[in-house]
Design a protein around this motif. Structure first.
Motif, PDB file in Angstrom:
ATOM      1  N   UNK A 151      68.670  52.050  35.324  1.00  0.00           N
ATOM      2  CA  UNK A 151      67.974  50.811  35.669  1.00  0.00           C
ATOM      3  C   UNK A 151      66.493  51.081  35.898  1.00  0.00           C
ATOM      4  N   UNK A 152      65.700  50.037  35.776  1.00  0.00           N
ATOM      5  CA  UNK A 152      64.266  50.122  36.045  1.00  0.00           C
ATOM      6  C   UNK A 152      64.032  49.742  37.504  1.00  0.00           C
ATOM      7  N   UNK A 153      63.716  50.730  38.325  1.00  0.00           N
ATOM      8  CA  UNK A 153      63.557  50.473  39.758  1.00  0.00           C
ATOM      9  C   UNK A 153      62.107  50.250  40.162  1.00  0.00           C
ATOM     10  N   UNK A 154      61.181  50.610  39.294  1.00  0.00           N
ATOM     11  CA  UNK A 154      59.767  50.333  39.544  1.00  0.00           C
ATOM     12  C   UNK A 154      59.028  50.437  38.216  1.00  0.00           C
ATOM     13  N   UNK A 155      57.792  49.972  38.206  1.00  0.00           N
ATOM     14  CA  UNK A 155      56.980  50.007  36.992  1.00  0.00           C
ATOM     15  C   UNK A 155      55.544  50.341  37.371  1.00  0.00           C
ATOM     16  N   UNK A 156      55.061  51.496  36.909  1.00  0.00           N
ATOM     17  CA  UNK A 156      53.676  51.893  37.178  1.00  0.00           C
ATOM     18  C   UNK A 156      52.757  51.555  36.010  1.00  0.00           C
ATOM     19  N   UNK A 157      53.311  50.950  34.968  1.00  0.00           N
ATOM     20  CA  UNK A 157      52.528  50.580  33.784  1.00  0.00           C
ATOM     21  C   UNK A 157      51.871  51.800  33.132  1.00  0.00           C
ATOM     22  N   UNK A 158      52.659  52.853  32.962  1.00  0.00           N
ATOM     23  CA  UNK A 158      52.211  53.991  32.159  1.00  0.00           C
ATOM     24  C   UNK A 158      51.508  55.098  32.898  1.00  0.00           C
ATOM     25  N   UNK A 159      51.597  55.152  34.219  1.00  0.00           N
ATOM     26  CA  UNK A 159      50.884  56.192  34.953  1.00  0.00           C
ATOM     27  C   UNK A 159      51.451  57.593  34.722  1.00  0.00           C
ATOM     28  N   UNK A 160      52.603  57.696  34.078  1.00  0.00           N
ATOM     29  CA  UNK A 160      53.133  59.023  33.768  1.00  0.00           C
ATOM     30  C   UNK A 160      52.406  59.669  32.591  1.00  0.00           C
TER      31      UNK A 160
END
Length: 648
Positions: A523-532
């Motif tokens: 599941x998607x538990x958070x979204x940093x919008x590509x910070x990885x």
């Protein structure tokens, strides 16, 4: 390691991969396993069709899931799983493209150059060394072919990285705009709030400060309270009237003392690491130093099993210093299995616990969000793997090679050490094979959950409703290991090109497996919008730099100082490119520009921001707390019950 050992490892891993993937293709068809293989779809109430009739087709292996994963588009991944998940998938695609190009150069150019010269190695050297740069005589002009290949591989990697950075940056800006209904875009996390001199509380000081210094931008606040005492936390979530206002406030120094009123954009509500907000900011540096010491100690102790693994891999050396090991040769083929397959399996087993340990350490380091914890853990695991798997494998193997020889011919030590780097290529080939052909199939089969579910159904949970095994995507476990194989592949791209095709297989299989897992399991538990992505970019640049430093040493030991000097210039260019990326791309991944914030504000309808601000009041609340809280909205206080912060 002999070619027989390498073939034994390949055969065992291929056989295991086929068996495991066949088992998975059968198990996923069974309705009783839906809670293991489709937990994400079940949680989203997506329809899943099963053939419940007792037919032969239901129990025959099939690989339609592979074709389904290949057909999934990037837009579908972005829409259903988010940009963070897409970044991971694009990293696998980057690995496939990059190492496919490197394989062409390595197999068509470097491998013939290495094999077509008379060997200057000793007669007792392993035959695998004839495929590496070690087989090229000292001072040979053929080494310029290796230098040219080094330049081509370096610039290809940099070009692909640069293109990827630009693509992910554009997608990040667009994703932030698409998610502009998130309360986090209007909220700033403020720490180290000073105590109000008049009322001796933090709460009123927040309202006084932002009402005075951000009079037209400030909207409301939420102060956080301790779990056991209605006092002692200098932390608040402050909401602003627009994204433009929030962006300016988060990037502005609020006080002459930079250690007071520390502001940053708030993580999204589901991403907040509530426990760590109770950690005083002045203690964070102490916690981080303690984590660094613990990481170093853990790395030192881990060097013991790595050295033991290299001892098993170098069976010929082991027999000299431990004669009972010769008994293994009494069983035909057993020594090939032990030296070719067993070391990589043992190493993989030891490494399994590392991501969990590092994530626990990162949690102690005072991270204010779960994503920050995972990003920190990901970097910690990567550097741990780089030190203990890559460097320790090379160094421990080199030390074993030198036992009994160094004292007789001291002048040969540098050349033997250089040869030892290429000699470790066969070990890394088996390690890549084990991780790809056994590791990825085990990831998709989930044998641990299958065993656990079987035990439950036949013991204490008999007759009960099955639980849905839904978990978040393990970025801290996936990213560092993929980055490690990028490191191994890049460093050995010129030294031992035979390794490269195995890496293409690794990234291809990983690409298919994790698309399947992202859509069906995690599941998607958070979204940093590509910070990885900046972390992945950094890992690849580090790998390119290590490759170039290694080749500087190789050319020097091969008596080609001109090639070493030219490689030094290439190294300077790579470092300069990395510094350019830090200036050009990196800030946008951790700050929201006022231009983007203003553009997003203009896309809203007149009452949209008002709706978002009202939602924010309830958004930043620990999940275990009641629905009322202490907030200050404009000039009217609605303090009914303080926002308690759990610390357990």
């Amino acid at each position: 390691m002999s070619p027989e050992s390498l073939l034994a490892s390949a055969g065992i891993n291929i056989g295991l991969a086929i068996v495991i993937l066949c088992l998975y293709s059968v198990f996923r068809k069974q309705h009783s396993n839906a809670n293991i293989y489709y937990p994400r779809r079940l949680s989203l109430n997506h329809p899943i069709s099963f053939d419940r009739s007792f037919t032969l087709r239901r129990f025959l292996p099939s690989f339609d899931w592979i074709s389904e994963a290949v057909r999934v588009s990037e837009d579908q991944i972005l829409t259903t799983c988010g940009l963070d998940a897409l970044v991971v998938i694009r990293f696998f695609k980057f690995g496939m493209k990059f190492f496919a190009v490197c394989s062409v150069v390595g197999l068509m150019v470097l491998l013939p150059v290495n094999c077509s010269v008379s060997s200057d190695l000793s007669p007792t050297s392993r035959s695998m060394d004839t495929l590496t740069i070690s087989n090229v005589p000292k001072g040979s002009n053929r080494l310029w072919v290796h230098f040219s290949s080094l330049c081509f591989i370096s610039f290809t990697g940099i070009y692909l990285l640069h293109q990827e950075y630009k693509i992910v940056l554009v997608k990040r800006v667009q994703q932030l705009r698409n998610r502009r209904n998130q309360p986090s875009q209007l909220t700033v996390l403020v720490r180290q709030v000073p105590l109000c001199d008049e009322h001796k509380t933090f709460s009123c000081n927040v309202d006084h400060f932002f009402s005075k210094y951000h009079p037209h931008a400030y909207h409301s606040y939420q102060i956080l309270y301790g779990e056991n005492h209605l006092e002692e936390l200098p932390v608040a979530f402050v909401t602003f009237r627009s994204r433009w206002d929030a962006s300016l406030a988060s990037q502005t120094q609020q006080h002459p003392n930079p250690l007071l009123w520390i502001s940053q954009m708030a993580p999204e509500p589901r991403d907040v690491f509530w426990k760590n907000l109770a950690v005083p900011y002045k203690h964070v540096i102490i916690y981080r130093f303690a984590v660094l010491i613990a990481e170093i100690i853990f790395s030192i102790f881990f060097a013991i099993p790595v050295s033991a693994v290299q001892g098993i891999a170098q069976f010929e050396k082991l027999k000299k210093w431990f004669p009972p090991a010769m008994a293994v040769q009494l069983i035909p083929g057993l020594s090939s299995v032990i030296t070719g397959y067993l070391p990589s399996v043992i190493l993989s087993g030891f490494l399994y616990v590392v991501p969990f340990v590092m994530k626990g350490m990162a949690g102690v380091a005072g991270c204010v969000s779960i994503s920050e914890q995972e990003q920190k853990a990901s970097n910690m695991v990567f550097y741990f793997l780089m030190a203990n798997v890559f460097f320790m494998s090379v160094l421990s193997g080199s030390l074993l090679d030198q036992i009994g020889k160094s004292f007789n011919n001291p002048r040969d030590v540098p050349s033997r050490l250089a040869g030892a780097v290429s000699a470790r290529a066969d070990f890394f080939i088996t390690y890549v094979l084990t991780s790809a052909l056994a590791g990825f199939p085990l990831e998709i089969l989930q044998p641990g959950l299958l065993t656990w579910e079987t035990m439950k159904l036949h013991t204490w949970a008999r007759g009960r409703k099955k639980s849905n095994y839904l978990s978040s995507f393990p970025y801290h476990r996936v990213i560092p290991f993929v980055s490690l194989f990028v490191l191994i592949g890049i460093v050995y791209a010129v030294i031992a090109p035979l390794l490269l095709p195995f890496l293409v297989v690794y990234f291809l299989l990983g690409y298919v497996v994790y698309i399947n897992q992202l859509l069906d399991v995690y599941e998607t538990t958070y979204e940093t919008c590509g910070q990885y992505w900046p972390h992945l970019h950094h890992h690849v640049v580090v790998a390119i730099i290590i490759m170039q430093i290694t080749m500087i040493g190789f050319f020097g030991l091969k008596l080609k100082p001109a090639a070493s000097i030219a490689t030094l210039l290439l190294l300077v260019a790579t470092v300069a490119y990395n510094e350019y990326c830090k200036i050009r791309f990196l800030p946008t991944f951790y700050k929201c520009s006022v231009q983007d914030a203003k553009d997003s504000d203009e896309l809203d309808k007149d009452d949209a921001c008002d709706i978002y601000r009202e939602r924010e009041i309830e958004a930043y609340r620990p999940p275990s707390l009641p629905q009322t809280c202490d907030t200050m909205e404009e000039s009217t206080s609605t303090s009914t019950q303080p926002l308690l912060l759990t610390t357990s």
